[in-house]
Design a protein around this motif. Structure first.
Motif, PDB file in Angstrom:
ATOM      1  N   ASP A 120     -26.884 -71.237  71.789  1.00 32.81           N
ATOM      2  CA  ASP A 120     -28.279 -71.147  71.373  1.00 32.81           C
ATOM      3  C   ASP A 120     -28.719 -69.691  71.417  1.00 32.81           C
ATOM      4  OD1 ASP A 120     -31.030 -71.223  71.058  1.00 32.81           O
ATOM      5  OD2 ASP A 120     -31.257 -73.100  72.162  1.00 32.81           O
ATOM      6  N   ASP A 121     -28.792 -69.069  70.233  1.00 31.43           N
ATOM      7  CA  ASP A 121     -29.124 -67.649  70.133  1.00 31.43           C
ATOM      8  C   ASP A 121     -30.371 -67.453  69.267  1.00 31.43           C
ATOM      9  OD1 ASP A 121     -28.857 -64.931  70.535  1.00 31.43           O
ATOM     10  OD2 ASP A 121     -27.482 -64.653  68.853  1.00 31.43           O
ATOM     11  N   GLY A 122     -31.271 -68.462  69.296  1.00 32.02           N
ATOM     12  CA  GLY A 122     -32.412 -68.435  68.392  1.00 32.02           C
ATOM     13  C   GLY A 122     -33.642 -67.732  68.925  1.00 32.02           C
ATOM     14  N   LEU A 123     -33.636 -67.360  70.197  1.00 33.06           N
ATOM     15  CA  LEU A 123     -34.820 -66.730  70.781  1.00 33.06           C
ATOM     16  C   LEU A 123     -35.026 -65.326  70.202  1.00 33.06           C
ATOM     17  CD1 LEU A 123     -37.093 -67.051  72.852  1.00 33.06           C
ATOM     18  CD2 LEU A 123     -35.557 -66.051  74.565  1.00 33.06           C
ATOM     19  N   LYS A 124     -36.248 -65.075  69.729  1.00 31.22           N
ATOM     20  CA  LYS A 124     -36.568 -63.787  69.111  1.00 31.22           C
ATOM     21  C   LYS A 124     -37.700 -63.088  69.864  1.00 31.22           C
ATOM     22  CE  LYS A 124     -33.582 -64.761  65.905  1.00 31.22           C
ATOM     23  NZ  LYS A 124     -32.244 -64.112  65.917  1.00 31.22           N
ATOM     24  N   TYR A 125     -37.894 -61.810  69.520  1.00 32.89           N
ATOM     25  CA  TYR A 125     -38.905 -60.973  70.180  1.00 32.89           C
ATOM     26  C   TYR A 125     -40.302 -61.591  70.125  1.00 32.89           C
ATOM     27  CZ  TYR A 125     -41.982 -56.992  71.063  1.00 32.89           C
ATOM     28  OH  TYR A 125     -42.963 -56.171  71.554  1.00 32.89           O
ATOM     29  N   PRO A 126     -40.786 -62.044  68.953  1.00 32.43           N
ATOM     30  CA  PRO A 126     -42.150 -62.591  68.905  1.00 32.43           C
ATOM     31  C   PRO A 126     -42.340 -63.786  69.836  1.00 32.43           C
ATOM     32  CG  PRO A 126     -41.340 -62.152  66.692  1.00 32.43           C
ATOM     33  CD  PRO A 126     -40.163 -62.014  67.612  1.00 32.43           C
ATOM     34  N   THR A 127     -41.324 -64.627  69.953  1.00 34.83           N
ATOM     35  CA  THR A 127     -41.429 -65.799  70.822  1.00 34.83           C
ATOM     36  C   THR A 127     -41.523 -65.381  72.277  1.00 34.83           C
ATOM     37  OG1 THR A 127     -40.140 -67.104  69.240  1.00 34.83           O
ATOM     38  CG2 THR A 127     -40.354 -67.981  71.463  1.00 34.83           C
ATOM     39  N   CYS A 128     -40.692 -64.409  72.686  1.00 35.59           N
ATOM     40  CA  CYS A 128     -40.755 -63.892  74.057  1.00 35.59           C
ATOM     41  C   CYS A 128     -42.126 -63.314  74.359  1.00 35.59           C
ATOM     42  CB  CYS A 128     -39.687 -62.816  74.271  1.00 35.59           C
ATOM     43  SG  CYS A 128     -37.996 -63.422  74.351  1.00 35.59           S
TER      44      CYS A 128
END
Length: 514
Positions: A302-310
């Motif tokens: 699972d490599d879907g986490l992006k800057y805007p979400t963080c």
């Protein structure tokens, strides 16, 4: 034709307006039946009844009449048993109502302290207890998590609706077959996510082949009742723990979270949901959340986490004190954003995470979440570098992370060496033990590096094991933020350390050869 018509009409009138005498006949029939049943129940000689019934059967001429007589006897027995049970429950209820010492309010309070299964047992005891066990407060904390599938959507919906606005917590799904070990346990490595074929013998593949026949399967809509009655059940929900509900996807989880604006504690293990979608849903719907434990169902993929979400997550969920993201791909900049942005963060668990090297630890201690960190677990992080851990320990000795009292850097494959991930370090000799003991006498450092495959859990032979702890440490009893999921402990005998040497140095340092 006329006489026939008149005859039918006359009979119809006779049925529609029965004579008054029929009422007396009806009462007479009841009296006769009561007398017959009284005489029948007065019989205590079972062999006499059996022999009499046998004679009736033998005197019957045809097989059909004999079978009919037997069936009537069975029906009569069933009716008597049902009537006896019903009367027994009434008597029990009357008896309990007289002798029960607690007031109704206190009875409900006691029942509300029971687990869900015990409340159901109490409700099935008698109608007196059932009246109190059905109170919404008795279902405020619903625990339907089991080792094998036992509940379905209907059961969950019924209990949520019974709780209504009193609902405070839900624990649902299929638990790991083996309980999670504590931090300093000597049990073997245990992962929370359930294997395809677990110890109970229940196969998920077999489950799929029986779709439509299996009544104890939860589906994606198992929590849809949270939105019933205008969202009343979910409005005050504080705790939601979901385990291995295979059919729950991103949209279903998001719909459930949208009904829980007061949620403080969320635990997700083994669901087929993505980190990015989940954090977005939490940011949007659960601004009060304080504890998030999320274990990936597809470790390392699972490599879907992006800057805007963080960024959205740290801004909209500022009350996070416990964060466990286990088995995800997290680059250093993402980990830095989470730790530095969450200013109340006390407990961090990034076990089995991929990609980050530990470089994110450089600046998080100054005016960031690192100021409040008490526990940090970086266990089995495949790309965690020895040099980054060494730099972090230097920062700790320099005075930062003053509240940190537990650090776990254990790794089945050892720490990565600088410039070459294939070379692994199986020693924590770079840690200045003496100096650390002098400055942090209550600091717990766990650094176990057993040789063996990262995937093969059978190989647990320890090459170098280091554990630094104070003999008066009570951390094991304070490990509650992560205790409900597996905290991966290697198979090493913590009780074999010589007590004298522990008392002198508080250090366990072993080098074993194969």
């Amino acid at each position: 034709m006329d006489s026939h018509s008149y005859s039918v009409s006359k009979r119809a009138c006779s049925f529609s307006e029965p004579p008054i005498s029929d009422h007396h006949n009806h009462n007479s029939d009841h009296f006769n039946m009561d007398a017959i049943l009284t005489a029948f129940l007065a019989l205590s000689d079972s062999p006499l009844i059996q022999s009499s019934f046998d004679r009736l059967i033998e005197s019957t001429s045809s097989d059909s009449d004999r079978n009919q007589l037997i069936q009537r006897a069975l029906n009569l027995g069933s009716i008597l048993v049902e009537a006896g049970n019903r009367s027994a429950r009434k008597c029990s209820s009357s008896h309990n109502a007289v002798v029960w010492p607690l007031s109704p309010d206190l009875t409900i309070k006691v029942f509300s302290m029971l687990d869900t299964q015990s409340v159901c047992y109490a409700a099935a005891t008698c109608s007196f207890f059932q009246k109190y066990a059905m109170d919404p407060l008795c279902f405020a904390n619903i625990d339907l998590a089991t080792l094998v599938p036992k509940v379905n959507n209907a059961v969950v919906s019924t209990m949520i609706n019974r709780a209504g606005g009193a609902l405070r917590s839900i624990k649902l799904g299929i638990l790991p077959p083996i309980p999670a070990p504590p931090f300093f346990s000597s049990q073997p490595l245990v992962y929370s996510i359930r294997n395809a074929n677990d110890a109970s013998g229940f196969s998920w593949n077999d489950k799929r082949s029986r779709q439509g026949k299996e009544s104890s399967i939860l589906t994606r809509s198992c929590l849809s009742s949270l939105t019933s009655n205008g969202g009343t059940p979910g409005a005050h929900l504080k705790r939601l723990h979901l385990y291995n509900i295979e059919r729950m996807d991103n949209s279903a989880l998001s719909a459930s979270l949208s009904a829980c604006p007061s949620l403080l504690d969320l635990e997700i293990v083994g669901l087929i949901v993505e980190l990015r979608h989940t954090l977005e849903s939490i940011s949007r719907h659960c601004p009060l959340i304080e504890r998030l434990v999320f274990e990936s169902s597809k470790t390392g993929r699972d490599d879907g986490l992006k800057y805007p979400t963080c960024n959205e997550f740290v801004l909209n969920c500022p009350n996070i004190t416990t964060l466990a993201l286990k088995g995800f791909k997290l680059h250093d900049y993402k980990a830095r954003m989470l730790v530095k942005g969450l200013h109340k963060l006390k407990h961090l668990d990034l076990s089995a995470s991929y990609s980050f090297t530990g470089a994110f630890l450089k600046n998080v201690g100054a005016n960031g979440g690192g100021d409040h960190l008490e526990v940090m677990i970086l266990r089995d992080c495949m790309h965690l570098k020895e040099i980054e851990v060494e730099r972090f320990m230097a920062v700790v000795l320099a005075g930062e992370f003053r509240r940190l009292r537990h650090l776990d850097i254990s790794n089945r494959e050892g720490l990565a060496c600088e410039g070459d991930y294939c070379n692994r370090c199986y020693s924590a000799s770079f840690v200045p033990i003496k100096q650390l003991l002098e400055q942090r006498p209550n600091f717990n450092l766990v650094a176990e590096f057993p040789k063996g495959s990262y995937i093969d859990a059978e190989q647990t032979t320890s090459d170098v094991s280091l554990q630094l702890q104070s003999p008066t440490s009570s951390y094991a009893s304070d490990a509650s933020p992560f205790m409900s999921t597996s905290d991966m402990s290697y198979n090493s005998d913590h009780g074999s350390v010589n007590e004298d040497s522990r008392e002198n140095s508080f250090v366990r340092y072993e080098e074993n050869s194969d």
